[in-house]
Every structure is written in structure tokens, then in C-alpha cells.
Design a protein around this motif. Sequence first.
Motif, PDB file in Angstrom:
ATOM      1  N   GLY A  29       0.856  -1.095   0.045  1.00 16.11           N
ATOM      2  CA  GLY A  29       0.043   0.096  -0.100  1.00 16.11           C
ATOM      3  C   GLY A  29       0.818   1.233   0.069  1.00 16.11           C
ATOM      4  O   GLY A  29       1.776   1.323   0.578  1.00 16.11           O
ATOM      5  N   MET A  30       0.478   2.300  -0.672  1.00 15.73           N
ATOM      6  CA  MET A  30       1.274   3.450  -0.862  1.00 15.73           C
ATOM      7  C   MET A  30       0.217   4.543  -0.773  1.00 15.73           C
ATOM      8  O   MET A  30      -1.040   4.637  -0.977  1.00 15.73           O
ATOM      9  CB  MET A  30       1.728   3.690  -2.265  1.00 15.73           C
ATOM     10  CG  MET A  30       2.749   2.986  -2.596  1.00 15.73           C
ATOM     11  SD  MET A  30       4.355   2.952  -1.501  1.00 15.73           S
ATOM     12  CE  MET A  30       5.027   4.641  -2.335  1.00 15.73           C
ATOM     13  N   GLY A  31       0.677   5.667  -0.001  1.00 17.51           N
ATOM     14  CA  GLY A  31      -0.233   6.841   0.383  1.00 17.51           C
ATOM     15  C   GLY A  31       0.487   8.129   0.204  1.00 17.51           C
ATOM     16  O   GLY A  31       1.904   8.207   0.107  1.00 17.51           O
ATOM     17  N   TRP A  32      -0.258   9.229   0.136  1.00 18.76           N
ATOM     18  CA  TRP A  32       0.276  10.681   0.209  1.00 18.76           C
ATOM     19  C   TRP A  32      -0.401  11.200   1.278  1.00 18.76           C
ATOM     20  O   TRP A  32      -1.625  11.158   1.544  1.00 18.76           O
ATOM     21  CB  TRP A  32      -0.289  11.261  -1.205  1.00 18.76           C
ATOM     22  CG  TRP A  32       0.794  10.931  -2.322  1.00 18.76           C
ATOM     23  CD1 TRP A  32       0.525   9.953  -3.250  1.00 18.76           C
ATOM     24  CD2 TRP A  32       2.163  11.533  -2.575  1.00 18.76           C
ATOM     25  NE1 TRP A  32       1.660  10.030  -4.115  1.00 18.76           N
ATOM     26  CE2 TRP A  32       2.654  10.817  -3.726  1.00 18.76           C
ATOM     27  CE3 TRP A  32       3.034  12.426  -1.914  1.00 18.76           C
ATOM     28  CZ2 TRP A  32       3.867  11.015  -4.339  1.00 18.76           C
ATOM     29  CZ3 TRP A  32       4.318  12.590  -2.470  1.00 18.76           C
ATOM     30  CH2 TRP A  32       4.824  12.023  -3.696  1.00 18.76           C
ATOM     31  N   PHE A  33       0.278  11.912   2.257  1.00 22.20           N
ATOM     32  CA  PHE A  33      -0.056  12.685   3.191  1.00 22.20           C
ATOM     33  C   PHE A  33       0.241  14.183   3.074  1.00 22.20           C
ATOM     34  O   PHE A  33       1.300  14.336   2.339  1.00 22.20           O
ATOM     35  CB  PHE A  33       0.285  12.245   4.589  1.00 22.20           C
ATOM     36  CG  PHE A  33      -0.238  10.701   4.871  1.00 22.20           C
ATOM     37  CD1 PHE A  33       0.119   9.783   4.365  1.00 22.20           C
ATOM     38  CD2 PHE A  33      -1.080  10.552   6.018  1.00 22.20           C
ATOM     39  CE1 PHE A  33      -0.309   8.592   4.433  1.00 22.20           C
ATOM     40  CE2 PHE A  33      -2.007   9.572   6.039  1.00 22.20           C
ATOM     41  CZ  PHE A  33      -1.372   8.246   5.333  1.00 22.20           C
ATOM     42  N   ALA A  46      -4.470   7.322  -1.222  1.00 19.43           N
ATOM     43  CA  ALA A  46      -4.127   6.105  -1.015  1.00 19.43           C
ATOM     44  C   ALA A  46      -4.208   5.145  -2.066  1.00 19.43           C
ATOM     45  O   ALA A  46      -5.213   5.576  -2.923  1.00 19.43           O
ATOM     46  CB  ALA A  46      -4.361   5.170   0.281  1.00 19.43           C
ATOM     47  N   ILE A  47      -3.254   4.220  -2.456  1.00 22.04           N
ATOM     48  CA  ILE A  47      -3.659   3.351  -3.627  1.00 22.04           C
ATOM     49  C   ILE A  47      -2.973   1.881  -3.276  1.00 22.04           C
ATOM     50  O   ILE A  47      -2.205   1.972  -2.413  1.00 22.04           O
ATOM     51  CB  ILE A  47      -2.787   3.924  -4.921  1.00 22.04           C
ATOM     52  CG1 ILE A  47      -3.042   3.026  -5.992  1.00 22.04           C
ATOM     53  CG2 ILE A  47      -1.446   3.881  -4.650  1.00 22.04           C
ATOM     54  CD1 ILE A  47      -2.535   3.535  -7.444  1.00 22.04           C
ATOM     55  N   ASN A  48      -3.925   0.944  -3.479  1.00 19.60           N
ATOM     56  CA  ASN A  48      -3.460  -0.408  -3.235  1.00 19.60           C
ATOM     57  C   ASN A  48      -2.353  -1.026  -3.910  1.00 19.60           C
ATOM     58  O   ASN A  48      -1.755  -0.378  -4.801  1.00 19.60           O
ATOM     59  CB  ASN A  48      -4.539  -1.319  -3.268  1.00 19.60           C
ATOM     60  CG  ASN A  48      -4.974  -1.807  -4.625  1.00 19.60           C
ATOM     61  OD1 ASN A  48      -4.658  -0.748  -5.715  1.00 19.60           O
ATOM     62  ND2 ASN A  48      -5.547  -2.938  -4.846  1.00 19.60           N
ATOM     63  N   SER A  49      -1.556  -1.953  -3.640  1.00 16.27           N
ATOM     64  CA  SER A  49      -0.663  -2.712  -4.393  1.00 16.27           C
ATOM     65  C   SER A  49      -0.604  -3.125  -5.749  1.00 16.27           C
ATOM     66  O   SER A  49       0.180  -2.838  -6.287  1.00 16.27           O
ATOM     67  CB  SER A  49      -0.161  -4.057  -3.537  1.00 16.27           C
ATOM     68  OG  SER A  49      -1.344  -4.843  -3.458  1.00 16.27           O
ATOM     69  N   THR A 100      -4.557   0.925   2.648  1.00 13.23           N
ATOM     70  CA  THR A 100      -4.996   1.420   4.035  1.00 13.23           C
ATOM     71  C   THR A 100      -4.865   3.173   3.975  1.00 13.23           C
ATOM     72  O   THR A 100      -3.845   3.704   3.116  1.00 13.23           O
ATOM     73  CB  THR A 100      -4.132   1.213   5.175  1.00 13.23           C
ATOM     74  OG1 THR A 100      -4.560   1.733   6.296  1.00 13.23           O
ATOM     75  CG2 THR A 100      -2.673   1.387   5.050  1.00 13.23           C
ATOM     76  N   PHE A 101      -5.612   3.745   4.694  1.00 13.90           N
ATOM     77  CA  PHE A 101      -5.377   5.311   4.719  1.00 13.90           C
ATOM     78  C   PHE A 101      -5.161   5.811   5.996  1.00 13.90           C
ATOM     79  O   PHE A 101      -5.294   6.925   6.302  1.00 13.90           O
ATOM     80  CB  PHE A 101      -6.838   6.017   4.138  1.00 13.90           C
ATOM     81  CG  PHE A 101      -8.066   5.592   4.680  1.00 13.90           C
ATOM     82  CD1 PHE A 101      -8.967   4.615   4.187  1.00 13.90           C
ATOM     83  CD2 PHE A 101      -8.650   5.941   5.904  1.00 13.90           C
ATOM     84  CE1 PHE A 101     -10.104   4.275   4.930  1.00 13.90           C
ATOM     85  CE2 PHE A 101      -9.584   5.555   6.845  1.00 13.90           C
ATOM     86  CZ  PHE A 101     -10.327   4.509   6.253  1.00 13.90           C
ATOM     87  N   TYR A 106       1.405   3.216   8.366  1.00 14.08           N
ATOM     88  CA  TYR A 106       2.572   3.570   7.330  1.00 14.08           C
ATOM     89  C   TYR A 106       3.762   3.453   7.867  1.00 14.08           C
ATOM     90  O   TYR A 106       3.984   4.564   8.584  1.00 14.08           O
ATOM     91  CB  TYR A 106       2.310   4.793   6.546  1.00 14.08           C
ATOM     92  CG  TYR A 106       1.274   4.589   5.352  1.00 14.08           C
ATOM     93  CD1 TYR A 106       0.009   4.786   5.917  1.00 14.08           C
ATOM     94  CD2 TYR A 106       1.487   4.279   3.988  1.00 14.08           C
ATOM     95  CE1 TYR A 106      -1.178   4.737   4.813  1.00 14.08           C
ATOM     96  CE2 TYR A 106       0.497   3.979   3.296  1.00 14.08           C
ATOM     97  CZ  TYR A 106      -0.745   4.322   3.649  1.00 14.08           C
ATOM     98  OH  TYR A 106      -1.633   4.368   2.538  1.00 14.08           O
ATOM     99  N   PRO A 107       4.678   2.589   8.349  1.00 10.95           N
ATOM    100  CA  PRO A 107       5.833   2.692   8.765  1.00 10.95           C
ATOM    101  C   PRO A 107       6.963   3.468   8.265  1.00 10.95           C
ATOM    102  O   PRO A 107       8.244   3.590   8.549  1.00 10.95           O
ATOM    103  CB  PRO A 107       6.025   1.317   9.129  1.00 10.95           C
ATOM    104  CG  PRO A 107       5.709   0.576   8.066  1.00 10.95           C
ATOM    105  CD  PRO A 107       4.368   1.419   7.714  1.00 10.95           C
TER     106      PRO A 107
END
Length: 119
Positions: A29-33, A46-49, A100-101, A106-107
Motif C-alpha cells: 500500500g502507498m499513500g500521500w499525506f 492512497a492506492i493499493n498494491s 490503507t488510509f 504506514y511505517p
Amino acid sequence: VQLQASGGGLVQAGNSLGLSCVASGRTFGMGWFRQAPGKEREFVAAINSDGNITTYADSVEGRFTISRDNAKNTVYLQMNSLKPEDTAVYYCAASPISFTFSKGRYPYWGQGTQVTVSS
């Protein structure tokens, strides 16, 4: 996993800007914050794998688009119709969870790139 974000800058309201984030290895999973001065870091997209499921914050829905190229280990954020309230440091993040959002899941985080939108 190390993340390197780029593409920030200064733009006028109504214009567009694209961000990129390159990962050092495979991500799920990748996201922007984003984080504006004096505010909490907030979820943007967020976008899935597989890249076929996305979700957005209400404030950017219809204006921003998240996408990814797994062959390049890269996630993108295309930002259109930018507003002054979009001004913030934008962070990309990676999660071992497929989608995930939730910021807490997100580690891995990039260093952030500044986006400034002038009125």
C-alpha cells in the motif's frame, strides 16, 4: 524501504503540479499525506498494491489523482485545480498492508516535498 519524493514547487491557484515518489524496493500500500504549518499531518490519497483501488480525502476528491508504476517502484500524485489551502509539505508513505488510509499503518515515510499555491 526508503522513499524519495520529488516534484514540489510554487504554482498559482488553478494550476497543476505532479509529485513522484520512488521506493528503494517493492512496496504494497502507498499513500500521500500532507502537513501544513501548525497543523497535523493529514491523509490525502492512497492506492493499493495492484494500483486498481484508490481513495481520497474529501478535500482533494476530483482534483487529485494517485497512481503507481510497480515496474519503477514509483507512486505519483497528480494535483489539478490547486488551491491556496493545498499548500503544505507533501509526504509519500509505504505500508506492508495492501491498502490503507490510516496514517498509523504506514511505517515508511519519505522526506517530504514542499508545495506552495499562491492566490
